[in-house]
Design a protein around this motif. Sequence first.
Motif, PDB file in Angstrom:
ATOM      1  N   VAL A 146      -3.356   3.889 -12.283  1.00  0.00           N
ATOM      2  CA  VAL A 146      -3.600   3.311 -10.953  1.00  0.00           C
ATOM      3  C   VAL A 146      -3.951   1.838 -11.134  1.00  0.00           C
ATOM      4  CG1 VAL A 146      -5.120   3.347  -8.930  1.00  0.00           C
ATOM      5  CG2 VAL A 146      -4.363   5.500  -9.968  1.00  0.00           C
ATOM      6  N   ARG A 147      -3.193   0.963 -10.463  1.00  0.00           N
ATOM      7  CA  ARG A 147      -3.393  -0.480 -10.649  1.00  0.00           C
ATOM      8  C   ARG A 147      -3.389  -1.146  -9.275  1.00  0.00           C
ATOM      9  NH1 ARG A 147       0.422   1.659 -13.705  1.00  0.00           N
ATOM     10  NH2 ARG A 147       2.123   0.670 -12.533  1.00  0.00           N
ATOM     11  N   VAL A 148      -4.548  -1.764  -8.960  1.00  0.00           N
ATOM     12  CA  VAL A 148      -4.775  -2.290  -7.607  1.00  0.00           C
ATOM     13  C   VAL A 148      -4.893  -3.810  -7.675  1.00  0.00           C
ATOM     14  CG1 VAL A 148      -6.407  -2.284  -5.675  1.00  0.00           C
ATOM     15  CG2 VAL A 148      -6.014  -0.177  -6.984  1.00  0.00           C
TER      16      VAL A 148
ATOM     17  N   ILE B 179      -6.282   7.071  -3.429  1.00  0.00           N
ATOM     18  CA  ILE B 179      -6.910   7.079  -4.762  1.00  0.00           C
ATOM     19  C   ILE B 179      -8.178   7.932  -4.721  1.00  0.00           C
ATOM     20  CG2 ILE B 179      -7.952   5.641  -6.568  1.00  0.00           C
ATOM     21  CD1 ILE B 179      -6.261   3.278  -5.408  1.00  0.00           C
TER      22      ILE B 179
ATOM     23  N   LEU C 263       1.807  -3.284 -10.079  1.00  0.00           N
ATOM     24  CA  LEU C 263       0.706  -2.663  -9.335  1.00  0.00           C
ATOM     25  C   LEU C 263       1.220  -1.395  -8.660  1.00  0.00           C
ATOM     26  CD1 LEU C 263      -0.767  -5.862  -7.597  1.00  0.00           C
ATOM     27  CD2 LEU C 263      -1.624  -4.736  -9.672  1.00  0.00           C
TER      28      LEU C 263
ATOM     29  N   HIS D  36      -0.798  -0.130  -6.281  1.00  0.00           N
ATOM     30  CA  HIS D  36      -1.360  -0.333  -4.950  1.00  0.00           C
ATOM     31  C   HIS D  36      -1.459  -1.835  -4.716  1.00  0.00           C
ATOM     32  CE1 HIS D  36      -2.408   3.782  -5.947  1.00  0.00           C
ATOM     33  NE2 HIS D  36      -2.625   4.021  -4.665  1.00  0.00           N
ATOM     34  N   TRP D  37      -0.447  -2.360  -4.053  1.00  0.00           N
ATOM     35  CA  TRP D  37      -0.377  -3.783  -3.763  1.00  0.00           C
ATOM     36  C   TRP D  37      -0.854  -4.028  -2.339  1.00  0.00           C
ATOM     37  CZ3 TRP D  37       3.964  -6.098  -0.759  1.00  0.00           C
ATOM     38  CH2 TRP D  37       3.762  -7.477  -0.564  1.00  0.00           C
ATOM     39  N   VAL D  38      -1.874  -4.908  -2.226  1.00  0.00           N
ATOM     40  CA  VAL D  38      -2.430  -5.248  -0.912  1.00  0.00           C
ATOM     41  C   VAL D  38      -2.023  -6.677  -0.579  1.00  0.00           C
ATOM     42  CG1 VAL D  38      -4.572  -5.590   0.382  1.00  0.00           C
ATOM     43  CG2 VAL D  38      -4.405  -3.715  -1.282  1.00  0.00           C
TER      44      VAL D  38
ATOM     45  N   LEU E 111       0.812  -1.212   0.000  1.00  0.00           N
ATOM     46  CA  LEU E 111       0.000   0.000   0.000  1.00  0.00           C
ATOM     47  C   LEU E 111       0.849   1.267   0.000  1.00  0.00           C
ATOM     48  CD1 LEU E 111      -2.777  -1.283   2.376  1.00  0.00           C
ATOM     49  CD2 LEU E 111      -3.058  -0.613  -0.011  1.00  0.00           C
TER      50      LEU E 111
ATOM     51  N   VAL F 162      -7.985  -0.001  -0.076  1.00  0.00           N
ATOM     52  CA  VAL F 162      -7.628   1.135  -0.933  1.00  0.00           C
ATOM     53  C   VAL F 162      -8.729   2.202  -0.919  1.00  0.00           C
ATOM     54  CG1 VAL F 162      -6.050  -0.129  -2.441  1.00  0.00           C
ATOM     55  CG2 VAL F 162      -8.486  -0.079  -3.008  1.00  0.00           C
TER      56      VAL F 162
ATOM     57  N   ALA G 186      -8.094   3.799 -13.690  1.00  0.00           N
ATOM     58  CA  ALA G 186      -7.689   2.816 -12.679  1.00  0.00           C
ATOM     59  C   ALA G 186      -8.106   1.428 -13.117  1.00  0.00           C
ATOM     60  CB  ALA G 186      -8.319   3.137 -11.324  1.00  0.00           C
TER      61      ALA G 186
ATOM     62  N   VAL H 183      -8.683  -2.478 -11.309  1.00  0.00           N
ATOM     63  CA  VAL H 183      -8.755  -3.281 -10.090  1.00  0.00           C
ATOM     64  C   VAL H 183      -8.693  -4.744 -10.503  1.00  0.00           C
ATOM     65  CG1 VAL H 183     -10.167  -3.915  -8.103  1.00  0.00           C
ATOM     66  CG2 VAL H 183     -10.127  -1.537  -8.894  1.00  0.00           C
TER      67      VAL H 183
END
Length: 378
Positions: free
Chosen positions: A130-132, A12, A143, A145-147, A7, A167, A105, A107
Amino acid sequence: MEHPAALAGPPIGWRDLERVLVVRPDNLGDVLMAGPALRALRRAAPDARLDLLAALAGAAAARLLPEVDGVLTCSVSWQEAGPGEVPVAADLDLIDRVRHGGYGAAVVLTSFSQTPWPAGYLCRLAGVPVRVGMSKEFGGAGLTHWVPSPPDGLHQVDRALHLLERVGVPPVDGRLRVRVPAEAVGAARDLLGDRGPTGSYALILPGASCPARRYPAGRFARVAGLLATSGLRIVVAGTAKEAALVAEVAGDTPGVTALAGELDVPALAAVVAGARVVVCNNSGGAHLAAALGTPVVVLFSGTEQVGQYLPRFAPASVLTVPTGCAPCRQFRCPYALECLDLPPERVVAEAVRLAAPGRSQDPYDGSREGRGIDSLSG
Ligand code: SF4
């Protein structure tokens, strides 16, 4: 402690996004279980166009999800078991299509055993800023935003909601909901009317995406025969490819109607909605039933963990035989499918119990949770 890259991206601004791509190139059930995540995204980004990147099987399900504005249908190389089945040119073409979409973005939704990194990287090459995604492993710049993954056993719906919540997208609820088009209801009624069952019926769906998930056809046939003596009419349905299976299960038992290759996904949803009970494998049919509030008996093979796919918010009976080899993740059982060694009599007893009177007798009266049918007129 979390990985230092977890994260690491900035907050976002979901409300300001104009176009969002949700990546879920999987089967019918997987797309249906993405519904609550799509609902949460719709509320977080109310003005955005929400497109779904889906495989052919899942794209049909997208027609039932009111949150989806458009679908990019494709075969993606990172989901194929055979390395040469999707040519490089198809990947390059997909990059172009995603770039052309102008998404703000992406997801990437995955099960616990899938990786979001190839999809994230493809979207990076397509210019999506933006890539989640969520996974155990770290994969660099694919990514933004890596969770890190939650526990493996989490339900698929909750897994997707967990990703979004991390996110800044709060969940709305975890219910599966589908919208069955009026023309699909009409088509289902025409089909069933022509073939016989005009009153209450049990629906048997003997197919599944791989042999290791299929209750044996001979036993399904026995279930159909026994259920037919219980006073319920029986419908056995499947795709055109499953015609032989459907014919074997239906046999020539009086009161049993076979529908192979005659129902598209919306019409199948209408037939599920009209059933007193559904009997099926761990497959898309189980999730359709869950979304439509139709009682369902799931013959659940040990290929997956039950808790990840459990039908929720509908009366359900999940039958399985515990084995030491489960969860095996196999397409073909290397043993004798002991996890589905379920006596047909037991399956029928559960189906009869769930189909018992007390529920609405009008399948299209809209009283069941999760149901959305555009029009009830036939
Ligand atoms: S018997 Fe074991 S290996 Fe075979 S499908 Fe079931 S869980 Fe998998």
